[in-house]
Motif scaffolding. Structure first.
Motif, short mmCIF file in Angstrom:
data_model
loop_
_atom_site.label_atom_id
_atom_site.label_comp_id
_atom_site.label_asym_id
_atom_site.label_seq_id
_atom_site.Cartn_x
_atom_site.Cartn_y
_atom_site.Cartn_z
N HIS A 170 -20.52 -33.92 9.96
CA HIS A 170 -21.86 -33.74 9.40
C HIS A 170 -21.85 -34.19 7.94
O HIS A 170 -20.98 -33.79 7.16
CB HIS A 170 -22.28 -32.27 9.49
N GLU A 234 -27.04 -30.61 15.90
CA GLU A 234 -26.11 -29.99 14.97
C GLU A 234 -25.53 -28.75 15.65
O GLU A 234 -26.10 -27.67 15.57
CB GLU A 234 -26.82 -29.61 13.67
N ALA A 260 -22.54 -33.77 13.37
CA ALA A 260 -23.88 -34.31 13.64
C ALA A 260 -23.77 -35.28 14.79
O ALA A 260 -22.90 -36.16 14.79
CB ALA A 260 -24.45 -35.01 12.41
#
Length: 272
Positions: A170, A234, A260
């Motif tokens: 992420h 997520e 992500a």
């Protein structure tokens, strides 16, 4: 016997050729340790999107498992091809591609009737429109200097309307130290600093490179690559997962996102 000195960690520019050379070498040298440390979690034929343990069998980001039968699927950055084995078990026809020869040797060691290809994700050795789906679980995308080039290659080999799903660290994590404990919960760098993370030897040669893009950058790259973003997933840290994997841990995973997943479809209105 003297050991090689530990590489120096720094932030500096690193282009396509340097990144590719460094990461091919790093994965060839570290594939054995990686599979030993993480093979139990990854399994031999499990499709896991990241350290949180989100399983494609439950997430169905490529589509319902029953719909995969007979589809040609390209897995990019396949490692030991665990995801491709799961896809094959659903009746799909996967091709597992990786930059690292040693990672693909582990794929052979585990076994299974799989098509394995050693190649760079930026230059895919396939004809146009030969795959129905493409996927990558932490493979290739975080390590390339020009992700748009990779995305355009993926678009080229997908049929019209084909789906492309990839997971990366992420982008928010780049503002925090890569530590699983409390020290990894304080911002230590600018989220907006896109300077690559590089490990280099005593002569200044890169031996590992990872590239940071913000969330907005990733979305723009997807569009520039000729795709339409369908979803951005997520994963939350599940209660059953007590493992630490590098900077990923239950402590951090319950507070900030670690992975992500970009779910994309080939945009037929985009220029080829």
């Amino acid at each position: 016997m003297s050991q090689d000195p530990e590489p120096e960690a720094t932030r500096r520019d690193a282009g396509e050729a340097e990144s590719s050379r460094a990461n091919r070498g790093w994965w060839d040298r570290n594939a054995d340790e990686y599979q030993q440390d993480h093979g139990g979690f990854l399994g031999d034929d499990r499709f896991v999107w990241g350290p949180e343990g989100l399983d494609e069998a439950e997430a169905a980001l490529l589509g319902p498992a029953a719909s995969l039968k007979g589809l040609r699927v390209l897995e990019i950055g396949a490692g030991a091809a665990q995801c491709s084995r799961w896809l094959a078990a659903q009746g799909a026809a996967p091709v597992a591609l990786d930059l690292s020869h040693r990672q693909l040797q582990h794929a052979l060691r585990i076994g299974g009737d799989l098509a394995l290809v050693e190649a760079d994700a930026g230059t895919l050795p396939f004809r146009d429109g030969v795959f129905d789906l493409a996927c990558s679980a932490y493979g290739a995308v975080p390590f390339v200097a020009d992700p748009v080039r990779v995305f355009r290659e993926v678009r080229r080999v997908l049929r019209p309307g084909g789906r492309w799903v990839f997971s990366v660290t992420h982008p928010l994590r780049w503002a925090f130290p890569d530590e699983p404990g409390p020290e990894g919960l304080s911002v230590s760098a600018s989220y907006f600093d896109r300077t690559p993370y590089v490990e280099q030897d005593e002569d200044g040669r890169a031996v590992y490179v990872e590239h940071h893009r913000t969330v907005g950058d990733r979305v723009r790259d997807v569009v520039a690559g000729g795709f339409r973003l369908v979803d951005l997933v997520e994963p939350e840290w599940p209660a059953w997962n007590g493992q630490e994997w590098g900077g990923w841990s239950p402590l951090r995973g319950n507070l900030i996102p670690g992975t992500a997943i970009f779910v994309c479809e080939r945009d037929e209105s985009a220029a080829a």
